[in-house]
Each structure stands twice: as structure tokens, then as C-alpha cells.
Design a protein around this motif. Structure first.
Motif: not given
Lengths: 314, 359
Positions: B141-142, B210, B306
Motif C-alpha cells: 500500500g505504501t 488508496g 500503509t
């Protein structure tokens, strides 16, 4: 008197298609910034309107939006002001150390070390604050309340966990140290060399030289750096959300178990579970935070721009 | 009746009325020693339970400052005494600022090492209660959100900077400069609220995705990119531009082929530092990207974990076997710090490697 000496007309460069496309795209990107900022303000206001318009009884706390947000706004400002009171003297000291006391070769590595403090993510500061700092300061807080308890700020009963607004302020101070230090250092280094040498030549000690030449020159820079640091501290979220043990109160005491919460931390804590009007209320409080930081930052920028000391080349 | 004309009191007027050279460090060592002995006696006398090294050093430093000031005041006079006091205070300020940095790095490394294992980087938290599990979903996610944010803000930021430096005159440029300053000051959580307020218009209430996080991050990132690129473009000497114009090169080609390559190192450094700045942002992602235990590759639907939110979430909502959650949080913090440090390092290397050759 012939007409030869007319004002020279500016020569217009030929505009090629590439020129038009390129300059148009830069203008577009620049205008996009205007649009984004307008969008930020507009969407926040649009989502806040329900909270402003709602029946006061429906807002959390049952007394309307303003009495909901007032203690939060107080906590935000109070925490940031304490942090600033801790950070500014320290930052000036550090900046002076780097610019005027440290050996010349060490100056830039030392500055880099301080900048590392800015690189640490705020959530990590939060973990450190609650895991290391808060337990470590409890004995000190106990000592403070026992010996200085007569002073209203330090009145007891002391919090057993150390999760007080003073701990938060210390962490916030650490977080805003690098920015204040970096800006003050820049401005201290810009002090005219001749002023410094004149002071030293007249027999001033290093401290007298700093007081006579460096500090007066750097004062506007220090003020604006502090304001920027204040803006940072006002908006800081995660460290506060993790460390503070909050309550919806207005209180100046630094060491007690119940502390005024901040706007940002309150949003972070409440948003995931909020719905409907609750969400609107939180967004409205975010709008208030936006306004507060905007005012603080504008004052800082005004001071900076009044004296164009930062701009360098060309 | 001869008034004694003062026999010259000192042999050497240059070193007269001065403390000897080693005085500072001597007094420092002596005062630390005194306080260490005092605290040792206190411990042996049973007043304090264990030996308080920190207290001894802190009070020793205070004693050092007071003693040196007093001695210097007596021997050297008030001006030099004040100078010495100022030196001590300034140095103390610097040392004081190092304490949190050292303590923080030490804590994160020691606590984070516990779960710094392959499992942490290969498992998500799906169906994990208590021990085990990892942060692969958060890492994915990050990376996705940060890349998306960079992809949006780098072109906008760079073009804006080019406009401000190369084209901008008059009202619009002034307005943009002012607004970039304003944007720099937007609190990160407000950026998150903005992204939420934006996407809630197009979708249902309580939206989490996201891409919203990427939008929020780019609101924070654009001003940083603009500022750093602008500074770098301003450093390009005007002579280079004029030489290019003189050869008949159009303005846009001058910018693309002369100005940008000259400042490339600085711009890349600025972009890397901007990424390092936003990759640790927690608050906006908490608001708009939310948290989940599963891997989600799709930026445009559903919650996305994240790394910073992972750290926060593990620490705040500890379940059964709390220590496992705390360990994961610290390891997440360690990974986050490593990423940020790595990006900073890359920025420095880029600055050095791509710097224009000066001969």
C-alpha cells in the motif's frame, strides 16, 4: 531632433508551436495550484455546512458546534505554544552552536544530524513518546508537583502514566526543532562578516559579538522561523493522538491526567468510527484548524517577505 | 611619603587575569566527579534505591556552569564570565537536542529487531491473531500510494516551478507563489479531510480508497517539489540561457535542453526528499485510505493499508498477546525509518553523482 532616439521597442521572440505548448502547460500547472487550493477550501466548507447548520443538540456534546470545537482549539493552541516555548530557545542555541561555535569542518555534518530529527515520521515520535518518554518523566513530574505544586501550571494530582500535555509538548518541540534550527542557522550565517569582525575588533567577546551583530540581524528570521514551527506544531496529529490522554476540557495544568485534546488528534481518533453528522462535525473542526494555521503561517510569511533575506541567486 | 606605585602585579600582561587553558574541561570533570560521588554516597546511604547516573550528569553540568561562571567572574571579570556561560549554554542546547535523536534511534532499533524477520515481509495480517503475521500488505500500500502521489505531484510541481522561474511575471506568478506558501502550511490531516470531502461527492459516504490517499499526499508534496525545483532553477546562471538564446534556440528548448539538465541533480534530490517527507505521513492515510488486514492491490477501491497506519493501528488496537502487536508496531517503525533514511541517502548520492561537472 530626429526621431531616432525613441524608446526602444521590446523585440518579440518568434513563437514556435513548441513554445506555445510548453508555456501553456506550465501556466496550466501553475493554475492547477490555484484550483487545488480553492478546491481544498470549497470542499471542506461544503462538507462542514451541515455541522454549522445542524441543531445544536445533535452535535456531539449536545451544545452545538462552537462549544464542541472551543476546548479542542484551546488544546491545539496551548500545546503548540508550550512546544514553541521549549523549542525556540533550544533552536537558537543549536543554530548558534552550528553557525558560530562548532569547528568549521564539523558545522555541516552537525547540521545534517539535526536535520535527521525532521526525517523521523511523526507516528514513530508517537511510539517513542508513549513508550520511552512518558514513563521516563513521571518521577520528574512527581517531583514538580511536590515541590512546585503551588504554581498553578504544576498543580497535582499528577498523572500516573506521564501522558500529559507537557509530554506532548516536549515531543512536539523535538519535532519542530529542526525547522526552526535550519532557518535560524541560515539567517545567522548571512550576518554580514564585516559587522562581526568590527565587533570583535572593538574587543567584544564572542557572546557580545553575537548579541551586537548576529542576533539583531537575525531577529526577523527567528520570529518567522518560530511562526513556521508554530504552524507545524498546530497541525501535528499522530504524536498527539498516540501520547495524550485526552478529555474535552479547558485547563492550563500541565501534569494532570485530564488534558485538553487538540483538533488534529481528535479528528484522527474519532474519524474512523464516525458517520453522518459526526463526520461533518470533524471536517468542520478541520476547517477551523486550517484557518488557524493559515493565519499563523500568513503572519510568518508577511514577516519574511518584509525583509527579503532568504532569496539568493540572481 | 612615597605612594607605592603599584608594583606590576603580573609577569605577563597577555595571560594575566585569564583562567588557564584546561580550566573548562578541568572544572567539568571535577563537577561531574563531585556529583557522581554524591549520588554514590546517597545510594550507599540508602536514600535512593539505585544509582542515578542521569541525575548525576545533569546536576554535574549545572554545577559546572555555576562554578565556571563564578570562578571566571572572580578572575576574568563579568564580560568574559558571561561569554563562558553563553558558550556552555549553547553547547548544552546542542547536546540536549541529540538526546531524543539517540534515544529514539536506539529504542526503535532494539525493539524493532524483535520481528525484523522474513515473515514480517512476506505475510499480511489476514486471519492473524496474536503472534506471527507481517506487513506485506502495508508495504504494498505504501509503495503504490506514494508512487501514485509522486506521479501526480512531480509533473505539476516541476512545471509550476518552471512557470515561476522562466515565465512568471505579474499577478498570476505572485498569486501562485503566495498560494504555494499557503499550501506548505496545510496540516496533513486537513489534506486527508480534503481528499475525503472530494471523493465522498462522487461515491458513497464513508468512502475509503488508496487513490484518495495519493491525492492527499500530493497536496502535501506539490509545494515541496515546487519550492525545491524553484530554488534549483534559480541557481542556473543566466549566462547559460543567454548563450542558448544567442544561438537561436527557442525558449522551450533552452529550458528543456539547457536549464533542466543543469539543475537535474538538485531537482532529483528535491523530489527524493519530498517523497521521504510524505512516505511517513500517517494522518491523511488514516482518514482516507483506512486500515485493513489484507493485501489490496487496487488503488481505486476499498481500504488500503500503509506502513505508518500499520504502525499506529498495531499499537493502538492491541489484541490478545499484546506484546506481539507492540513488536510488530516497533518493527514497522524501524522499517519506516530505514526507508526514510535510505531515501535521504539516495538524495545525497544523486546530488553528488548528477552534479554538473565543474571544470
Amino acid at each position: 531632433m530626429t526621431a531616432v532616439a525613441k524608446t526602444p521597442t521590446a523585440i518579440k521572440a518568434k513563437q514556435r508551436p513548441g513554445d506555445r505548448v510548453f508555456s501553456a502547460s506550465t501556466v496550466f500547472a501553475g493554475s492547477l495550484i490555484l484550483v487545488i487550493l480553492a478546491a481544498v477550501a470549497l470542499f471542506l466548507i461544503a462538507q462542514s455546512v451541515p455541522a454549522f447548520a445542524a441543531d445544536p443538540a445533535d452535535i456531539v456534546g449536545g451544545e452545538g458546534f462552537w462549544s464542541y470545537v472551543a476546548p479542542l482549539a484551546f488544546g491545539t493552541v496551548w500545546g503548540a505554544v508550550i512546544a514553541l516555548a521549549i523549542a525556540v530557545p533550544l533552536s537558537i542555541g543549536i543554530a548558534l552552536f552550528i553557525s558560530h561555535y562548532a569547528p568549521r569542518r564539523l558545522a555541516s555534518p552537525l547540521g545534517y544530524v539535526i536535520d535527521l530529527l525532521a526525517a523521523v515520521p511523526s507516528v514513530v515520535y508517537g511510539l517513542w513518546g508513549i513508550g520511552v518518554l512518558a514513563p521516563a518523566v513521571v518521577p520528574f513530574y512527581l517531583w514538580l508537583t511536590e515541590n512546585l505544586g503551588w504554581f498553578p501550571l504544576f498543580s497535582g494530582p499528577v498523572s500516573g502514566t506521564g501522558r500529559t500535555i507537557l509530554t506532548v509538548a516536549v515531543v512536539l518541540a523535538v519535532m519542530i526543532l529542526p525547522i526552526i534550527t535550519a532557518l535560524s542557522r541560515e539567517i545567522f550565517l548571512q550576518t554580514p562578516r564585516l559587522h562581526e569582525e568590527a565587533a570583535l575588533a572593538l574587543g567584544a567577546t564572542r557572546w557580545e559579538m553575537i548579541r551586537m551583530a548576529v542576533l539583531p540581524f537575525g531577529r526577523p528570521g527567528i520570529v518567522s522561523a518560530s511562526m513556521l514551527g508554530l504552524g507545524r506544531a498546530l497541525g501535528e496529529t499522530m504524536a498527539v493522538a498516540i501520547i495524550l490522554s485526552p478529555a474535552a476540557i479547558v485547563k492550563f495544568a500541565l501534569l494532570q491526567q485530564q488534558n485538553p485534546n487538540t483538533i488534529a488528534a481528535n479528528i484522527a481518533l474519532s474519524f474512523p468510527e464516525s458517520f453522518g453528522l459526526g463526520t461533518n462535525t470533524l471536517i468542520a473542526s478541520g476547517l477551523m484548524l486550517f484557518v488557524i494555521t493559515l493565519v499563523v503561517n500568513s503572519i510568518a510569511r508577511y514577516i519574511v517577505n518584509r525583509r527579503k533575506a532568504f532569496s539568493g541567486a540572481n | 611619603m612615597a605612594v607605592t606605585t603599584g608594583a606590576r602585579p603580573f609577569a605577563n600582561s597577555l595571560t594575566a587575569g585569564r583562567l588557564p587553558r584546561g580550566a573548562t574541561f578541568g572544572v567539568l570533570a571535577a563537577s561531574w566527579l563531585v556529583l557522581l560521588i554524591v549520588f554514590l554516597l546517597l545510594q550507599m546511604g540508602g536514600v535512593t534505591e539505585n544509582f542515578n547516573l542521569v541525575g548525576a550528569l545533569v546536576l554535574g553540568t549545572v554545577l559546572f556552569a555555576v562554578t565556571l561562571f563564578a570562578v571566571s567572574f572572580a578572575v576574568e571579570g563579568s564580560r568574559l564570565a558571561k561569554d563562558r556561560l553563553a558558550t556552555i549554554l549553547v553547547t548544552c542546547a546542542f547536546v540536549l537536542a541529540l538526546i531524543p535523536l539517540v534515544s529514539l534511534v536506539f529504542t526503535v532499533v532494539t525493539f524493532g529487531a524483535a520481528r525484523f524477520d522474513p515473515q514480517f515481509f512476506s505475510y499480511s495480517m489476514r486471519n492473524v491473531v496474536g503472534q506471527g503475521g507481517g506487513a506485506i500488505h502495508a508495504v504494498i500500500g505504501t509503495v503504490e500510494i506514494t508512487l501514485a502521489a509522486a506521479a501526480m505531484s512531480v509533473p505539476i510541481g516541476m512545471l509550476t516551478a518552471i512557470y515561476l522561474v522562466e515565465y512568471g511575471r505579474g499577478r498570476l506568478a505572485q498569486a501562485i507563489t503566495f498560494l504555494v506558501d499557503v499550501m506548505t502550511g496545510i496540516p496533513s490531516i486537513v489534506a486527508g479531510l480534503f481528499a475525503y470531502a472530494l471523493f465522498v461527492l462522487f461515491t458513497e459516504p464513508g468512502v475509503r480508497m488508496g487513490f484518495g490517499g495519493a491525492v492527499a499526499l500530493s497536496v502535501l508534496m506539490i509545494p515541496i517539489v515546487v519550492r525545491s525545483t524553484e530554488e534549483m532553477l534559480k541557481l542556473v546562471p543566466n549566462e547559460l540561457r543567454e548563450a542558448s538564446y544567442a544561438l537561436g534556440v527557442p525558449k522551450w528548448l533552452t529550458i528543456v535542453k539547457v536549464v533542466l539538465p543543469t539543475s537535474l541533480a538538485g531537482i532529483l534530490t528535491g523530489v527524493t526528499l519530498a517523497i521521504a517527507r510524505v512516505i511517513g505521513e500517517t494522518a491523511p492515510l488514516l482518514i482516507i485510505a483506512g486500515f485493513t488486514a489484507s493485501v489490496n492491490y487496487n488503488l481505486f477501491s476499498d481500504r488500503m493499508m500503509t506502513l505508518p497506519v500499520f504502525v499506529y493501528n498495531q499499537y493502538v488496537s492491541q489484541g490478545q498477546d499484546a506484546q506481539a502487536y507492540i513488536d510488530r508496531a516497533w518493527t514497522g517503525a524501524l522499517v519506516l525509518i530505514l526507508i526514510v533514511m535510505l531515501l535521504n541517502l539516495i538524495a545525497r548520492i544523486v546530488a553528488r553523482v548528477f552534479a554538473p561537472k565543474s571544470r
